[in-house]
Structure formats: C-alpha cells, structure tokens
Design a protein around this motif. Structure first.
Motif, PDB file in Angstrom:
ATOM      1  N   LEU A 153       0.824  -1.147  -0.075  1.00 54.58           N
ATOM      2  CA  LEU A 153      -0.033   0.079  -0.012  1.00 54.58           C
ATOM      3  C   LEU A 153       0.764   1.047   0.147  1.00 54.58           C
ATOM      4  O   LEU A 153       1.559   1.395   0.831  1.00 54.58           O
ATOM      5  CB  LEU A 153      -0.968   0.007   1.241  1.00 54.58           C
TER       6      LEU A 153
ATOM      7  N   LEU B  68      -5.983  -6.001   0.754  1.00 60.30           N
ATOM      8  CA  LEU B  68      -5.199  -6.599   2.233  1.00 60.30           C
ATOM      9  C   LEU B  68      -6.085  -7.208   3.317  1.00 60.30           C
ATOM     10  O   LEU B  68      -6.021  -6.842   4.252  1.00 60.30           O
ATOM     11  CB  LEU B  68      -4.524  -5.228   2.673  1.00 60.30           C
TER      12      LEU B  68
ATOM     13  N   ASP C 297      -5.523   0.563   7.148  1.00 59.63           N
ATOM     14  CA  ASP C 297      -5.214  -0.780   6.594  1.00 59.63           C
ATOM     15  C   ASP C 297      -5.626  -1.808   7.414  1.00 59.63           C
ATOM     16  O   ASP C 297      -6.104  -2.834   7.064  1.00 59.63           O
ATOM     17  CB  ASP C 297      -3.961  -0.908   6.404  1.00 59.63           C
TER      18      ASP C 297
ATOM     19  N   SER D 277      -8.480  -1.551   1.387  1.00 61.05           N
ATOM     20  CA  SER D 277      -7.421  -2.561   2.038  1.00 61.05           C
ATOM     21  C   SER D 277      -8.331  -3.688   2.191  1.00 61.05           C
ATOM     22  O   SER D 277      -7.942  -4.758   2.590  1.00 61.05           O
ATOM     23  CB  SER D 277      -7.372  -1.794   3.478  1.00 61.05           C
TER      24      SER D 277
END
Length: 286
Positions: free
Chosen positions: A50, A124, A91, A120
């Motif tokens: 990121l 992620l 995140d 995110s």
C-alpha cells in the motif's frame, strides 16, 4: 514513481538523498481519493504493498512488526486497557492486533479516508480483517474532531498515521497531544508513530517535547520494518502518571498465548529491548 518494473518512493524532505525501491510484478490499483493518492502494488519480494502519496505504508511481508509493536507496547503498559481508540490505521492492521488483547473490550477507530479502508478490505484482507472484529466501531472522520467530543473516555489511544505531510500533518503537533491527554481516563497511555532517529533525530526530539508538555512519563521505542526508510521506525509513548515504567510490561504473555494470538514479532523481551537506544540518541532526546 514506477520505471522499468520498479517502484521508488517519492523524494521527501524527511529523508533527503535516498529512496526505497521495490520490484513490481503487477500494478494493481491507483486512484486519487479526497485526501491522497492511493496505489496498490504486487511486488516480487514484499508481497502486496500500500502506497499513499508516493510513500510505502505497509507490505504483507513485514507489516506485522509495526502493527504488533505499536499496539502491544501501549496495551501492555496499561494495567487494564478495556477501551481503546485508534486514530488512523486505515489498513486495519492495528485493529487486528488490538482486538487480540484479552483485556480489551471496546475498540473505537477514526480514519479520515474511507477509500483506504475500502481498498484495504479488497486487497489487504489479512490486515483489514481487523475491521470485522465485533469489538470494533469504525468512524470515518477527523481524529481531532472526534477527540474533542470524547473527553476522559479511553484507556489507550494509538495513532497509526502516515508521515507528517498531507492529511497526517496535524497528528504530530503539540495540540494533538493535548487533545489525547484530555480524551484519556486516569492512568491512560498514548502511542503514536514517531518517525526514525536515523532520518531526522531533531524532528523526533521536537515531537517528543510536544508530548512532554502534556504527559508526565514519555519514552521512545523502536522496531525494525525493512520496507520503511532506513528499515526502522519509532513510537512516542506517553502516560499521564509520573511513575509508569514503559520498559517493563505490566502484562506478560506466555509463548503459548502469543502463538494462540498469532503474534510473530512482539514478546515481553522485545517490549523491553525496544526502549534501548544508542548513546547518541539518548543524549539527543534528553
């Protein structure tokens, strides 16, 4: 910038004359949110990355060393951290770690950029899983405004910010530490991303001094994060009590407890060692 399949961090006054670079497998996503430019990269050796405003925020290879330390050091420096506030952390990594602590009952998080949260969650997931914990209540908004409306509510406040440029600039100023002190319950602890002494020790000292104006016990701890400038990052920790000894954790987890929580970096010994500083840094920060 990206050239010949390599991403290099944008040049900054905070770390002049150097730029960390990663070899890129795939350019996954880019957009300009209301607050910042957001990039998601798939890299050859650091996994998914990121990037905000040209600066690496996290990679899936080494993010845990930062997330665990910024979370467990303040949590284990408080005798009963039941109610925690996270400022930033879009995140989800800090929320993931804070939720693991058995004494934590409520987590309130304020993140200004909802697109960082949304992206995110998509790209992620191993970090953004923190957003789905039942302990967490997420607010999209400004952390300063939030704390003005929530005085004397929290046991621990963790500020997981980007660097002191762009939307995070105000999170490094003296007024921010004053707001945090007002938002804490008696005996409360704060922990903020504090920069690296290798990059600008004088700037870190100024931030520490801002904290000292509103907290009676103040210390600087640090950890290793290979994808950050100099592979190093620090945390400024403060408590409203004179007697708090940050070097000795109040809560000590066994190896089995750490394994059960999937903690990879933090331990009681790492906690204490994080406060050991080189002699020149100790002299600088006095």
């Amino acid at each position: 910038m990206i050239a010949r399949d390599w991403f290099s961090e944008q040049q900054q006054d905070l770390w002049p004359g150097q730029a960390f670079s990663l070899k890129v497998i795939k350019f996954v996503h880019e957009e300009k949110s209301k607050y910042q430019n957001i990039k998601i990269l798939e890299t050859e050796t650091y996994g998914t990355c990121l990037v905000l405003d040209g600066i690496i925020q996290c990679t899936t290879r080494d993010e845990f060393s930062y997330q665990e330390m910024i979370s467990f050091i303040p949590l284990n420096s408080h005798p009963n951290p039941t109610k925690v506030l996270i400022v930033g952390g879009g995140d989800g990594g800090v929320a993931r770690e804070v939720a693991k602590h058995p004494l934590v009952k409520e987590i309130h998080q304020v993140e200004i950029d909802k697109r960082v949260v949304e992206l995110s969650k998509k790209y992620l997931p191993n970090m953004a899983c923190g957003f789905y914990d039942p302990k967490l209540q997420l607010t999209i908004g400004d952390g300063l405004d939030y704390m003005r409306k929530h005085e004397k509510e929290f046991d621990v406040i963790i500020t997981d910010s980007s660097d002191p440029i762009g939307p995070a600039r105000s999170l490094f100023e003296e007024n921010y530490y004053k707001l945090m002190s007002n938002a804490l319950r008696p005996g409360g602890v704060v922990c903020s991303q504090g920069g690296s002494y290798w990059l600008e020790a004088g700037y870190v000292k100024d931030t520490i001094n801002s904290c000292r104006k509103h907290f009676r016990s103040v210390a600087y701890a640090h950890t290793s994060v290979p994808s950050y400038p100099c592979g190093h990052i620090g945390f400024i920790i403060g408590c409203v009590d004179f007697t708090r000894d940050f070097k000795s954790p109040i809560t000590n987890f066994s190896d089995k407890e750490l394994d059960d929580m999937n903690v990879k970096y933090y331990s009681s010994s790492i906690h204490s060692a994080a406060f050991a500083l080189p002699r020149w840094v100790e002299k600088c920060f006095k």
